[in-house]
Design an enzyme around this catalytic site. Structure first.
Site, PDB file in Angstrom:
ATOM      1  N   HIS A 276       0.879  -1.506  -0.396  1.00  0.00           N
ATOM      2  CA  HIS A 276       0.503  -0.123   0.295  1.00  0.00           C
ATOM      3  C   HIS A 276       0.999   1.076  -0.276  1.00  0.00           C
ATOM      4  O   HIS A 276       0.535   2.233  -0.744  1.00  0.00           O
ATOM      5  CB  HIS A 276      -0.881  -0.148   1.345  1.00  0.00           C
ATOM      6  CG  HIS A 276      -2.514  -1.059   0.897  1.00  0.00           C
ATOM      7  ND1 HIS A 276      -1.820  -1.819   1.157  1.00  0.00           N
ATOM      8  CD2 HIS A 276      -3.361  -0.670   0.254  1.00  0.00           C
ATOM      9  CE1 HIS A 276      -2.877  -2.832   1.018  1.00  0.00           C
ATOM     10  NE2 HIS A 276      -4.016  -2.048  -0.118  1.00  0.00           N
TER      11      HIS A 276
ATOM     12  N   ARG B 219      -9.467   6.155  -0.377  1.00  0.00           N
ATOM     13  CA  ARG B 219      -8.641   5.529   0.260  1.00  0.00           C
ATOM     14  C   ARG B 219      -9.095   6.213   1.843  1.00  0.00           C
ATOM     15  O   ARG B 219      -7.791   6.699   1.770  1.00  0.00           O
ATOM     16  CB  ARG B 219      -7.467   4.560   0.055  1.00  0.00           C
ATOM     17  CG  ARG B 219      -7.146   3.636  -1.042  1.00  0.00           C
ATOM     18  CD  ARG B 219      -6.230   2.963  -1.027  1.00  0.00           C
ATOM     19  NE  ARG B 219      -5.616   1.757  -1.647  1.00  0.00           N
ATOM     20  CZ  ARG B 219      -5.339   2.627  -3.320  1.00  0.00           C
ATOM     21  NH1 ARG B 219      -5.198   2.917  -4.098  1.00  0.00           N
ATOM     22  NH2 ARG B 219      -5.167   1.054  -4.421  1.00  0.00           N
TER      23      ARG B 219
ATOM     24  N   ARG C 120     -14.850   4.506  -0.088  1.00  0.00           N
ATOM     25  CA  ARG C 120     -14.690   2.992   0.358  1.00  0.00           C
ATOM     26  C   ARG C 120     -14.217   2.787   1.770  1.00  0.00           C
ATOM     27  O   ARG C 120     -13.828   3.993   2.312  1.00  0.00           O
ATOM     28  CB  ARG C 120     -13.753   2.700  -0.268  1.00  0.00           C
ATOM     29  CG  ARG C 120     -12.944   0.693   0.095  1.00  0.00           C
ATOM     30  CD  ARG C 120     -12.329   0.562  -0.482  1.00  0.00           C
ATOM     31  NE  ARG C 120     -11.123   1.082   0.116  1.00  0.00           N
ATOM     32  CZ  ARG C 120      -9.449   0.539  -0.704  1.00  0.00           C
ATOM     33  NH1 ARG C 120      -9.528  -0.405  -0.936  1.00  0.00           N
ATOM     34  NH2 ARG C 120      -7.982   0.212   0.198  1.00  0.00           N
TER      35      ARG C 120
ATOM     36  N   GLU D  45     -12.536  -8.110  -4.941  1.00  0.00           N
ATOM     37  CA  GLU D  45     -11.105  -8.682  -4.850  1.00  0.00           C
ATOM     38  C   GLU D  45     -10.364 -10.484  -4.209  1.00  0.00           C
ATOM     39  O   GLU D  45      -9.638 -10.228  -3.842  1.00  0.00           O
ATOM     40  CB  GLU D  45     -10.453  -7.699  -4.368  1.00  0.00           C
ATOM     41  CG  GLU D  45     -11.036  -6.677  -2.877  1.00  0.00           C
ATOM     42  CD  GLU D  45     -10.471  -5.547  -1.926  1.00  0.00           C
ATOM     43  OE1 GLU D  45      -9.540  -4.941  -2.519  1.00  0.00           O
ATOM     44  OE2 GLU D  45     -11.303  -5.126  -1.386  1.00  0.00           O
TER      45      GLU D  45
ATOM     46  N   ASN E  93      -6.068  -5.665  -7.108  1.00  0.00           N
ATOM     47  CA  ASN E  93      -4.478  -5.821  -6.203  1.00  0.00           C
ATOM     48  C   ASN E  93      -4.791  -7.430  -5.750  1.00  0.00           C
ATOM     49  O   ASN E  93      -3.327  -8.162  -5.456  1.00  0.00           O
ATOM     50  CB  ASN E  93      -3.687  -4.448  -5.880  1.00  0.00           C
ATOM     51  CG  ASN E  93      -4.004  -3.597  -6.490  1.00  0.00           C
ATOM     52  OD1 ASN E  93      -3.203  -3.164  -7.458  1.00  0.00           O
ATOM     53  ND2 ASN E  93      -3.710  -2.187  -5.547  1.00  0.00           N
ATOM     54  N   ASP E  94      -5.558  -7.346  -4.652  1.00  0.00           N
ATOM     55  CA  ASP E  94      -6.312  -8.170  -3.676  1.00  0.00           C
ATOM     56  C   ASP E  94      -6.297  -9.358  -5.194  1.00  0.00           C
ATOM     57  O   ASP E  94      -5.799 -10.632  -4.538  1.00  0.00           O
ATOM     58  CB  ASP E  94      -6.679  -7.698  -3.362  1.00  0.00           C
ATOM     59  CG  ASP E  94      -6.091  -6.854  -1.961  1.00  0.00           C
ATOM     60  OD1 ASP E  94      -5.543  -7.416  -1.071  1.00  0.00           O
ATOM     61  OD2 ASP E  94      -6.474  -6.166  -1.301  1.00  0.00           O
TER      62      ASP E  94
ATOM     63  N   ARG F 118       1.298  -9.724  -2.141  1.00  0.00           N
ATOM     64  CA  ARG F 118       1.677  -8.416  -2.497  1.00  0.00           C
ATOM     65  C   ARG F 118       3.244  -7.788  -2.459  1.00  0.00           C
ATOM     66  O   ARG F 118       3.242  -6.779  -2.814  1.00  0.00           O
ATOM     67  CB  ARG F 118       0.279  -7.892  -2.712  1.00  0.00           C
ATOM     68  CG  ARG F 118      -0.290  -7.782  -1.429  1.00  0.00           C
ATOM     69  CD  ARG F 118      -1.738  -6.626  -1.936  1.00  0.00           C
ATOM     70  NE  ARG F 118      -1.307  -5.254  -1.981  1.00  0.00           N
ATOM     71  CZ  ARG F 118      -2.488  -4.525  -1.705  1.00  0.00           C
ATOM     72  NH1 ARG F 118      -3.710  -4.923  -2.259  1.00  0.00           N
ATOM     73  NH2 ARG F 118      -2.643  -3.330  -2.574  1.00  0.00           N
TER      74      ARG F 118
ATOM     75  N   CYS G 136     -10.001  -1.016  -9.847  1.00  0.00           N
ATOM     76  CA  CYS G 136      -9.328   0.294  -9.431  1.00  0.00           C
ATOM     77  C   CYS G 136      -8.191  -0.089  -8.947  1.00  0.00           C
ATOM     78  O   CYS G 136      -7.144   0.014  -8.112  1.00  0.00           O
ATOM     79  CB  CYS G 136     -10.066   1.255  -8.568  1.00  0.00           C
ATOM     80  SG  CYS G 136     -10.563  -0.289  -6.790  1.00  0.00           S
TER      81      CYS G 136
HETATM   82  C1  PEP Z   1      -7.089  -4.129  -4.581  1.00  0.00           C
HETATM   83  O1  PEP Z   1      -7.296  -4.326  -3.675  1.00  0.00           O
HETATM   84  O2  PEP Z   1      -7.066  -3.366  -5.709  1.00  0.00           O
HETATM   85  C2  PEP Z   1      -7.398  -2.093  -4.389  1.00  0.00           C
HETATM   86  C3  PEP Z   1      -7.570  -0.789  -5.475  1.00  0.00           C
HETATM   87  O3  PEP Z   1      -7.572  -2.086  -3.264  1.00  0.00           O
HETATM   88  P1  PEP Z   1      -6.177  -1.423  -2.309  1.00  0.00           P
HETATM   89  O4  PEP Z   1      -5.088  -1.540  -3.134  1.00  0.00           O
HETATM   90  O5  PEP Z   1      -6.445  -0.741  -1.431  1.00  0.00           O
HETATM   91  O6  PEP Z   1      -5.624  -2.927  -0.893  1.00  0.00           O
HETATM   92 MG    MG Z   2      -7.761  -4.352  -1.867  1.00  0.00          MG
END
Ligand code: PEP
Ligand code: MG
Length: 760
Positions: free
Chosen positions: A368, A475, A511, A610, A633-634, A644, A681
């Site tokens: 993050h 966020r 979110r 996710e 991302n998740d 990650r 996103c």
């Molecule tokens: C994701 O998981 O892709 C996302 C946008 O949320 P974060 O990166 O804040 O977990």
């Molecule tokens: Mg996420």
């Protein structure tokens, strides 16, 4: 080699490795290695040759038994001699009579004439060859299996130490003319940053205290003496308190502690190091570490464990020093933050105009904090495991966020090289400036929305300047992370309103609090063995409805009298039950606010996809909500079982994995089957090559860091939707992530977009 020796292996290995670890610099480390190996294996010669990658040469670095004068002077071509052969094969070469081997080369300057038997093993760290470790003997005999096994094991254990020492070895206070070093990590956020390293370290973590030069030596000594006196006092109190419960022998331990803190012992040594110019905390670390290493290398188990006592004492004194230390860090105007594990709070603690770069030993591009750095336009390098942060304070550095490397003490050539990249990048961004006001439409008329991800109010200007059409992910946890307690409903309302107003009339997707995993709040610690599979996102807020309700109310109230669409988005959803419950709570908040007399619209409610379970249930979810948004991302981490944050497996974190692409397409189809819009996103929306595929999948909105927006727009507007779909169809037939990425990158290059491919 005798049986006894084999049984002694583990002990000998441990001792050699510990001695090497405590050596402090590369040259001494190598010297210890050759000395110990020669002694333990009873060979006549032991030498280390290190590979200089840039020059493609082996450098003769340390020896016992050969001509010491050739150390640091003699070099071998990579394909030269038996050493070259070991490196080429990347496996041991064990020869009874080296002299008769066709690859044998005689180096007069080494004086190696009489040696017949030769055993060379490669030194390999994370798949790269660092050098070759060699033992030689004058009698013609083959080294036996146990000897070979010993050398191979030792070399494997030393490889990490050598890699580390190679990256950091010469960086000490005493070296005035310091060589440049290029330390590799992972690209965290693109860009080039030039600046001065400021080391951020966790409190009471002795190991990470940096060396810091001070001029006011007397004040440091006074602070240290006070800290020692307070610690002594504390120990005396413990001792008195426990007097009735402990045996005299056990109580004696406290006396031993007090002795260690005596001026004749550790305290005196620390003061000597302070006299040399290191600040008190740094001097304490230096002295304690040397003692601990000494204890730990002892064969006697009892004495080895005393190392832990010394470290414990060191930590106690450090805590006292830190509690008395009210100095605020004076960030230079070209600060590059460097730390073992930097956090969002560290990022936010430096004024943005002063922050030029960000270097974290742990983490990867998908951590993050790297995502935040990218959003702020700060170049970041993550996972720089070979960087010893202790020696970095005040060093001049270049952060290359494109390739993921850090140059410490850059030379003129480095600076010129990187300035050129900066110039090219500026030209690229300037050249794209005109695109900001234009909609993102393909050459055959397909329109797609490009939105931004935000977290800080400082993101607003950059986002609007680049033509963001909405916020796809705000966020909210960033604000929570920068507080020292949960913000109140009213405090949240003010911040959210500021954000909504700044983007008015564009839609803003807020979110709900997404903590857990690698995002923790200092005032709400979550201790778990597997945090990414634990209490995260919606799971936390549904268990703590008071947090959820206050936040949702703040969001809805913040939108009073503003025209834009407020969209509320739920993170980490794995079941329909969670959505039903969250929706009930949101509707209740809305009803209550209206009943209280505030005129507001009911916001759209959406769900982040996710986790794989949500992919399979995407259509059921889409039925219930107003929109879907993929958190790739998740999703990638959970689909591919790749943490990650873990630099070790970063190569396996593949956006173009066929299974990931299939899942992304299924989600878009599922949302559209229910007539609902779908966005993405995660970071991949900001990669021009991935964005092309996502557009072809019919994603309605791509939400990304403002930094990448214009590059993505340039890429998408350079293609027709028909061509993008042709590429997607081809890709969906392919079964290999690397081939897919190469193929799409190549299509971009052919369309004249080579520069944006390089930039990611
Ligand atoms: C994701 O998981 O892709 C996302 C946008 O949320 P974060 O990166 O804040 O977990
Ligand atoms: Mg996420």
């Amino acid at each position: 080699m005798s049986r006894e020796f084999s049984s002694e292996f583990p002990k000998i290995l441990r001792r050699v490795v510990q001695e090497v670890v405590s050596a402090g610099d590369l040259v001494s480390s190598l010297d210890i290695i050759v000395e110990q190996v020669q002694k333990e294996m009873h060979t006549q010669v032991c030498s280390v040759y290190l590979l200089n990658e840039a020059r493609q040469k082996y450098v003769f670095m340390a020896t016992r038994g050969l001509n010491a004068k050739a150390v640091g002077v003699l070099t071998l071509d990579v394909d030269e001699g038996l050493v070259g052969l070991v490196g080429e094969r990347a496996e041991p070469v064990n020869l009874e009579d080296a002299q008769s081997h066709p690859r044998n080369r005689f180096f007069e300057e080494l004086g190696e004439d009489p040696f017949h038997s030769f055993l060379g093993v490669p030194i390999i760290h994370q798949r790269s060859l660092l050098g070759v470790l060699v033992v030689q003997q004058s009698e013609a005999r083959r080294f036996d299996e146990s000897e070979e096994a010993f050398l191979v094991t030792l070399s494997a254990q030393l490889a990490g130490v050598i890699a580390h020492a190679k990256a950091t070895g010469d960086l000490s206070l005493t070296t005035s003319e310091q060589p440049s070093r290029d330390v590799r990590g992972l690209s965290g956020a693109p860009g080039i940053g030039f600046g001065t390293a400021v080391v951020v370290y966790p409190k009471a973590d002795l190991g990470s205290v940096p060396t810091r030069k001070v001029s006011d030596i007397e004040s440091e000594k006074i602070a240290f003496t006070e800290a020692v006196n307070e610690t002594r006092e504390e120990i005396r109190e413990f001792s008195n308190h426990l007097e009735s419960q402990l045996q005299p022998g056990e109580l004696a331990l406290f006396d031993a502690y007090l002795n260690i803190l005596d001026d004749n012992e550790i305290a005196g040594e620390v003061k000597t190091v302070i006299d040399q110019g290191n600040w008190a905390a740094g001097a304490l670390r230096q002295v304690i570490e040397a003692h601990v290493a000494n204890f730990e290398s002892m064969e006697d188990e009892y004495l080895r464990e005393r190392g832990a006592d010394v470290r414990d004492l060191g930590v106690r004194v450090l805590a006292k020093l830190q509690s008395a230390d009210v100095r605020l860090i004076n960030y230079p105007k070209d600060t590059v933050l460097v730390g073992e594990e930097l956090t969002a709070t560290d990022l936010a603690s430096v004024a943005s105009e002063k922050l030029k770069g960000f270097v974290s030993v742990r983490g990867s591009a998908n951590s993050h904090v790297a995502i935040l750095a990218e959003a702020m336009g700060v170049p970041a390098v993550m996972g720089v495991e070979n960087l010893s942060t202790q020696w970095m304070e005040g060093k001049s550095v270049v952060v290359d966020g494109f390739s993921g490397s850090v140059v410490v003490n850059p030379g003129k050539d480095h600076i010129a090289y990187y300035e050129n990249i900066v110039k090219e990048e500026a030209e690229l961004v300037d050249g794209l400036g005109d695109l900001a006001d234009q909609p993102c439409v393909t050459t055959d008329g397909h329109r797609i929305q490009l939105w931004v991800n935000t977290g800080l109010i400082t993101d607003v200007a950059r986002s609007l300047g680049r033509g963001a059409e909405g916020v796809g992910l705000y966020r909210t946890e960033v604000h929570f992370m920068m507080n020292d307690r949960f913000p109140t409903e009213e405090e949240q309302r003010i911040i959210y309103r500021e954000h909504l107003q700044a983007f008015d009339p564009r839609p803003v997707t807020m979110r709900t609090l997404d903590i857990g995993g690698d995002k923790s709040l200092p005032y709400f610690p979550i201790e778990e063995d597997n945090p990414f599979l634990g209490w995260r996102g919606i799971r936390v807020t549904l268990d703590h409805r008071e947090i959820f309700i206050a936040q949702v109310r703040a969001m809805i109230e913040a939108n009073e009298g503003i025209d834009n669409d407020l969209r509320i988005m739920l993170p980490m959803v794995t079941s329909i039950a969670e959505i039903d419950e969250a929706q009930r709570l949101i509707s209740r908040c809305y009803r209550e606010i209206v009943e209280e007399g505030t005129e507001v619209e009911m916001p759209d409610v959406g769900v982040m996809i996710e986790v794989p379970a949500a992919v399979y249930q995407a259509q059921d979810i889409a039925k219930r909500v107003d929109f879907l948004s993929v958190g790739s991302n998740d999703l990638i981490q959970y689909m591919l079982a790749v943490d990650r944050n873990n630099a070790q497996v970063a190569e396996l974190y593949q956006e173009f994995h066929p299974a990931v692409l299939q899942a992304l397409k299924n989600v878009a189809d599922a949302a559209h089957a229910e007539g609902k819009p779908v966005s993405i996103c995660g970071e991949m929306a900001g990669s021009p090559s991935a964005a092309l595929l996502l557009m072809a999948m019919n994603y309605d909105i791509l939400s990304m860091n403002a930094t990448n927006l214009l590059m993505v727009k340039w890429a998408l507007t350079s293609f027709s939707m028909a061509k993008a779909q042709e590429i997607l169809n081809k890709v969906l037939q392919m079964d290999n992530a690397y081939l897919i990425k190469n193929y799409v990158d190549n299509e971009l290059r052919q369309a004249g977009l080579g520069r944006v491919v390089r930039a990611r």
